[in-house]
Design a protein around this motif. Structure first.
Motif, mmCIF file in Angstrom:
data_model
loop_
_atom_site.group_PDB
_atom_site.id
_atom_site.type_symbol
_atom_site.label_atom_id
_atom_site.label_comp_id
_atom_site.label_asym_id
_atom_site.label_seq_id
_atom_site.Cartn_x
_atom_site.Cartn_y
_atom_site.Cartn_z
ATOM 1 N N VAL A 199 0.849 -1.200 0.000
ATOM 2 C CA VAL A 199 0.000 0.000 0.000
ATOM 3 C C VAL A 199 0.885 1.251 0.000
ATOM 4 N N ARG A 200 1.921 1.239 0.811
ATOM 5 C CA ARG A 200 2.832 2.389 0.844
ATOM 6 C C ARG A 200 3.501 2.601 -0.507
ATOM 7 N N TRP A 201 3.846 1.486 -1.152
ATOM 8 C CA TRP A 201 4.480 1.585 -2.472
ATOM 9 C C TRP A 201 3.530 2.202 -3.491
ATOM 10 N N LEU A 202 2.269 1.777 -3.466
ATOM 11 C CA LEU A 202 1.280 2.370 -4.375
ATOM 12 C C LEU A 202 1.154 3.873 -4.116
ATOM 13 N N ARG A 203 1.119 4.272 -2.856
ATOM 14 C CA ARG A 203 1.021 5.688 -2.495
ATOM 15 C C ARG A 203 2.260 6.452 -2.970
ATOM 16 N N TYR A 204 3.420 5.821 -2.834
ATOM 17 C CA TYR A 204 4.691 6.422 -3.268
ATOM 18 C C TYR A 204 4.671 6.681 -4.785
ATOM 19 N N GLU A 205 4.222 5.691 -5.558
ATOM 20 C CA GLU A 205 4.165 5.834 -7.016
ATOM 21 C C GLU A 205 3.091 6.834 -7.430
ATOM 22 N N LEU A 206 2.003 6.905 -6.694
ATOM 23 C CA LEU A 206 0.955 7.884 -6.999
ATOM 24 C C LEU A 206 1.486 9.312 -6.815
ATOM 25 N N ARG A 207 2.265 9.532 -5.775
ATOM 26 C CA ARG A 207 2.857 10.864 -5.565
ATOM 27 C C ARG A 207 3.786 11.216 -6.727
ATOM 28 N N LYS A 208 4.558 10.224 -7.188
ATOM 29 C CA LYS A 208 5.455 10.463 -8.320
ATOM 30 C C LYS A 208 4.672 10.818 -9.572
ATOM 31 N N ALA A 209 3.460 10.297 -9.678
ATOM 32 C CA ALA A 209 2.603 10.582 -10.833
ATOM 33 C C ALA A 209 1.816 11.880 -10.650
ATOM 34 N N GLY A 210 2.065 12.574 -9.528
ATOM 35 C CA GLY A 210 1.389 13.846 -9.287
ATOM 36 C C GLY A 210 -0.017 13.696 -8.748
ATOM 37 N N GLN A 211 -0.329 12.531 -8.163
ATOM 38 C CA GLN A 211 -1.673 12.266 -7.648
ATOM 39 C C GLN A 211 -1.682 12.263 -6.126
ATOM 40 N N GLU A 212 -2.817 12.642 -5.560
ATOM 41 C CA GLU A 212 -2.965 12.588 -4.109
ATOM 42 C C GLU A 212 -3.243 11.136 -3.709
ATOM 43 N N PRO A 213 -2.375 10.541 -2.879
ATOM 44 C CA PRO A 213 -2.560 9.120 -2.527
ATOM 45 C C PRO A 213 -3.641 8.932 -1.461
ATOM 46 N N LYS A 214 -4.826 8.543 -1.892
ATOM 47 C CA LYS A 214 -5.936 8.333 -0.956
ATOM 48 C C LYS A 214 -6.077 6.869 -0.534
ATOM 49 N N ILE A 215 -5.409 5.978 -1.255
ATOM 50 C CA ILE A 215 -5.580 4.545 -1.004
ATOM 51 C C ILE A 215 -5.046 4.158 0.378
ATOM 52 N N LYS A 216 -5.819 3.370 1.125
ATOM 53 C CA LYS A 216 -5.428 2.909 2.456
ATOM 54 C C LYS A 216 -5.260 1.397 2.532
ATOM 55 N N GLU A 217 -5.920 0.684 1.610
ATOM 56 C CA GLU A 217 -5.747 -0.770 1.534
ATOM 57 C C GLU A 217 -6.114 -1.245 0.151
ATOM 58 N N ILE A 218 -5.659 -2.448 -0.182
ATOM 59 C CA ILE A 218 -5.940 -3.028 -1.497
ATOM 60 C C ILE A 218 -7.279 -3.744 -1.420
ATOM 61 N N ASN A 219 -8.283 -3.176 -2.078
ATOM 62 C CA ASN A 219 -9.627 -3.758 -1.997
ATOM 63 C C ASN A 219 -10.433 -3.462 -3.261
ATOM 64 N N SER A 220 -11.707 -3.800 -3.234
ATOM 65 C CA SER A 220 -12.572 -3.685 -4.411
ATOM 66 C C SER A 220 -12.831 -2.239 -4.831
ATOM 67 N N GLU A 221 -12.505 -1.276 -3.952
ATOM 68 C CA GLU A 221 -12.714 0.130 -4.302
ATOM 69 C C GLU A 221 -11.772 0.591 -5.414
ATOM 70 N N MET A 222 -10.806 -0.248 -5.767
ATOM 71 C CA MET A 222 -9.870 0.081 -6.844
ATOM 72 C C MET A 222 -10.414 -0.344 -8.211
ATOM 73 N N LYS A 223 -11.704 -0.628 -8.252
ATOM 74 C CA LYS A 223 -12.336 -1.212 -9.441
ATOM 75 C C LYS A 223 -12.264 -0.321 -10.678
ATOM 76 N N ASP A 224 -12.161 1.002 -10.475
ATOM 77 C CA ASP A 224 -12.079 1.877 -11.658
ATOM 78 C C ASP A 224 -10.706 1.823 -12.313
ATOM 79 N N LEU A 225 -9.745 1.147 -11.690
ATOM 80 C CA LEU A 225 -8.393 0.900 -12.212
ATOM 81 C C LEU A 225 -7.560 2.172 -12.368
ATOM 82 N N MET A 226 -8.004 3.286 -11.782
ATOM 83 C CA MET A 226 -7.255 4.539 -11.878
ATOM 84 C C MET A 226 -5.924 4.445 -11.111
#
Length: 629
Positions: A199-226
Motif C-alpha cells: 500500500v505504501r508503495w502504491l502511495r509512493y508511485e501515486l505521488r510520483k505521478a502527481g496524484q494525491e494518494p488516498k488509497i489505504k488498503e488493497i480492496n474492491s474500491e480500486m475497481k475503476d483501475l485509476m
C-alpha cells in the motif's frame, strides 16, 4: 491369476457403484457468470477470473513436474477438484512455493492410492501449509477428498499469497526504505506487514505521478483501475496514458494487460478479472508490479548503510527471529476471532492479542472491564494491558518473574518471547491432559520401547530423530519407510532424518511448527511441543495406545534367549496362539505367496474395498452393507 482377476472384478463392481452415487460436492455449474460449487453445507460462488488465475498459477508452477503430469495442465474447476483429491498436487504446489517444506520421501506417489494414503498426503499438505504461514480454517483431508471446491481454493489462495508476498521485504528489496514516513527508521519498516508495504508503495508511485494518494488498503474500491493506471504509467514508459482521461474501465484494463506483458509479468490475470473488483486479483497484480525488474525503488548510496545495519542486526538475532516465527505461526493456527499476527512485535505490543491467547488457554481468566479494548498507540494504555496480562499469568500460575507492562509494550524480545512460551507450553500440556514434561518423557519411553531410552528434553538421543520416528511408527507401522531412515551419525544424516521425522508427524495429522534445526540442536522447547502433539494423536486412539503399551510391557518381560554356540542350531521359539492361528488360516493365500506372488500385483482386495465403503469415517455415501455381502 484367477484370484487376482476375481478381486479386480469385485473392486470394479464396488467402486463402480460408488462412482454412480458421487456426492453433490462435485456438482458445479456456471450461473450468472459465477462458478457455483454445490456441497452439503450450501452453495459457494467464485469469480471466474479468480479461478482462472489459480489454475494458471498451478499450471505454471508444476508444468515440469512428472509426478503430476496426468493432471497438468488443469483446464477447469472440475480438474482442480479432482486433481487435488490424492494430495500429491497440493504437496508439490507447497514445495514449488516454499522449497523443501515437504520431504518428497514422505509423499505417497505410487498410484492408485487408497483413501488412507490419500488422507496421509492431504494431512501432510494441510499441516505443511500451516507451517509456512497459511491460515487453515475448517479445511480437512476429507473435505478436499470430497471435492469441496471453496475449501480447496481457500487453501490454494493461502499458498499463493505466500508466493506473492515472499519478496516484499527490505532484505529482498532494500529500496523499501524509501517508503519510510517521517521519523521512521529501517527497523520500523522491517516490522510492517507485506500488505502495508505494498500500500505504501502504491502511495509512493501515486505521488510520483502527481496524484494525491488516498488509497489505504488493497480492496474492491480500486475497481475503476485509476490507481493501477497511474502507477503503471510510472513503470512502463510505453503505457497509453490517454486511457486515464477516458471514461472507460475496459480500455484501462486492456492497456494494463498490454503493459504487464511488456513488463514481463506472469499471465495469471486477464482484462475481465481486472474489472471484477476482486481484492485477491488486485493483490496479485500489485505484488507482480512491485516485483518487476524496475519498481521505482532505486536506493541512494547514503541509504544503503542504514539498510545494511538493520539487516545485520536481524541476522545476528537469528535464534530470536526463529522463535518469533514459530510463535507467530502457532498464534495464527488457532483461528482466534479477530487475531492474525502479520508483524510480530507491532501486533503484540498493545496486549490485546496476548490477553486473547490467555483467555483461550485458560477460559474465563481474562475479565471484561479490567483492560483497554482500544489502546491504539496510547503507550499508557498498552502498558496497562501488559500489566494486566502479567496479573492473569500469576493467577494461572505461570512464570512471570522479570516481566513488566512497559517491557511488553516496548516489545522487549526476552519478555515477549518468555511470556508466549509459557502460554504455548501450557496450551500443549493441557491438550494432553495436564501432564508434566517428566510424565511426557516417561510416556514416550513406554510407548516407543526404544533403546536407549530418553532421559529428558535435552537428551542427545533426540538428535538423530530415530526415537521420535520409532514412537510415531507405533501409531501406524506403514507410515514409516525405514529404508529412508539413516544412522543419523553424520550431519547430513541428521538433517535427512529430522526432515523425514517432521513430515511423518504431519502425515499423521500433527500441526507442528518445529524445524529440522530444532531437532538437530535439541531445542527443548520445540521438542516438548512436538512430543505433546504426538501424544495428542495417541489420545485420539486410546485403544491403540493401550495395545501398544501392553505389547511393549510384554516385550520387556519376555526372557532373552541365549545365542547358540558355533555349530549349534538356534532353538526354535515357542509360537504364540496368534501365530498358530495365522499359520493355519487362509492356506490359499499362504500358498500363493510362497509361489512368488508379488505384494503389489493386486492393487486392491475386496477387503480393502469393503473397509472403504463400510468404515463410518469414510462412508458418507450411505451404501448398505447387505448389498455387497
Amino acid at each position: 491369476a484367477s484370484c487376482s482377476a476375481a478381486r479386480s472384478a469385485g473392486v470394479r463392481l464396488c467402486f463402480g457403484n460408488i462412482l454412480a452415487r458421487i456426492p453433490s460436492s462435485y456438482i458445479m455449474e456456471t450461473v450468472s457468470s459465477k462458478v457455483v460449487d454445490a456441497s452439503a453445507d450450501g452453495f459457494h460462488s467464485y469469480d471466474p477470473g479468480e479461478l482462472k488465475a489459480f489454475i494458471e498459477f498451478i499450471n505454471d508452477s508444476l508444468k515440469n513436474d512428472p509426478d503430476v503430469s496426468q493432471h497438468i495442465p488443469l483446464k477447469s474447476e472440475v480438474d482442480l477438484a479432482t486433481g487435488s483429491q490424492d494430495g500429491v498436487l497440493l504437496c508439490k504446489l507447497i514445495n514449488a512455493v516454499s522449497r523443501g517444506t515437504i520431504d518428497e520421501r514422505a509423499i505417497n506417489k505410487q498410484r492408485p492410492l487408497n483413501v488412507y494414503k490419500m488422507d496421509e498426503n492431504l494431512k501432510l499438505a494441510i499441516n505443511a501449509a500451516a507451517a509456512i504461514g497459511c491460515r487453515i480454517v475448517n479445511i480437512s483431508a476429507s473435505s478436499i477428498r470430497d471435492g469441496k471446491l471453496h475449501l480447496i481454493m481457500g487453501l490454494i489462495w493461502q499458498v499463493m499469497r505466500i508466493y506473492l508476498l515472499e519478496r516484499v521485504n527490505i532484505k529482498s528489496n532494500p529500496g523499501i526504505i524509501l517508503l519510510a514516513e517521517e521519523g521512521e527508521s529501517a527497523k520500523d519498516i522491517m516490522q510492517l506487514s507485506a500488505e502495508k508495504i505494498l500500500v505504501r508503495w502504491l502511495r509512493y508511485e501515486l505521488r510520483k505521478a502527481g496524484q494525491e494518494p488516498k488509497i489505504k488498503e488493497i480492496n474492491s474500491e480500486m475497481k475503476d483501475l485509476m490507481v493501477f493506471s497511474h502507477v503503471v504509467s510510472q513503470l512502463d514508459k510505453h503505457f497509453d496514458k490517454s486511457v486515464i482521461e477516458q471514461d472507460s474501465v475496459e480500455k484501462r484494463a486492456k492497456a494494463l494487460i498490454e503493459s504487464s506483458e511488456r513488463l514481463k509479468l506472469k499471465s495469471f490475470i486477464t482484462e475481465e478479472s481486472l474489472m471484477e473488483g476482486n481484492s485477491k486479483i488486485y493483490l496479485m497484480f500489485t505484488s507482480q508490479l512491485f516485483n518487476c525488474k524496475d519498481n521505482g525503488l532505486e536506493l541512494p548510496e547514503e541509504k544503503k548503510i542504514e539498510v545494511q545495519k538493520a539487516t545485520i542486526t536481524e541476522e545476528s538475532n537469528a535464534v530470536g527471529t526463529k522463535e518469533e516465527r514459530t510463535f507467530q505461526l502457532w498464534i495464527n493456527s488457532l483461528g482466534l476471532d479477530g487475531v492474525y499476527v502479520n508483524s510480530f512485535y507491532p501486533d503484540l505490543k498493545d496486549g490485546l492479542t496476548i490477553l486473547k491467547l490467555m483467555n483461550y488457554v485458560w477460559p474465563g481468566s481474562v475479565v471484561e472491564g479490567k483492560y483497554e479494548k482500544k489502546p491504539g498507540s496510547n503507550k499508557y494504555k498498552q502498558i496497562g494491558n501488559g500489566n494486566y496480562a502479567i496479573a492473569v499469568g500469576k493467577d494461572v500460575k505461570i512464570r512471570t518473574a522479570g516481566l513488566t507492562g512497559a517491557g511488553l509494550a516496548d516489545s522487549n524480545p526476552t519478555q515477549v518471547l518468555g511470556l508466549l512460551w509459557q502460554i504455548m507450553r501450557a496450551n500443549y500440556l493441557q491438550i494432553i491432559g495436564g501432564k508434566s514434561e517428566e510424565e511426557l518423557i516417561a510416556w514416550a519411553n513406554s510407548v516407543a520401547n526404544y533403546s536407549p531410552p530418553i532421559k529428558n528434553f535435552k537428551d542427545p538421543g533426540f538428535r538423530n530423530s530415530k526415537f521420535l520416528i520409532s514412537l510415531m511408527s507405533k501409531l501406524d507401522p506403514d507410515i514409516v519407510d525405514w529404508g529412508f531412515v539413516t544412522q543419523g551419525e553424520k550431519d547430513d544424516e541428521v538433517e535427512l532424518n529430522a526432515k523425514y521425522c517432521i513430515n511423518i508427524a504431519r502425515k499423521l495429522g500433527a500441526k507442528i511448527f518445529i524445524t529440522w534445526e530444532d531437532i538437530k540442536d535439541i531445542n527443548s522447547k520445540m521438542l516438548t511441543v512436538f512430543l505433546a502433539a504426538i501424544k495428542d494423536l495417541f489420545n485420539n486412539k486410546p485403544e491403540l495406545e493401550k495395545a501398544v503399551m501392553k505389547k511393549a510391557e510384554e516385550e520387556k518381560a519376555a526372557p532373552v534367549s541365549e545365542e547358540p554356540k558355533p555349530g549349534e542350531a538356534k532353538a526354535e521359539e515357542p509360537k504364540s496362539e496368534a501365530a498358530k492361528t495365522e499359520e493355519t488360516s487362509n492356506p490359499q493365500e499362504k500358498a500363493g505367496k510362497s509361489q512368488g506372488e508379488k505384494a503389489g500385483e493386486c492393487e486392491y482386495s475386496c477387503l480393502t474395498a469393503c473397509e472403504f465403503i463400510f468404515d463410518p469415517a469414510y462412508n458418507s455415501i450411505g451404501i448398505e452393507a447387505v448389498s455387497y455381502t
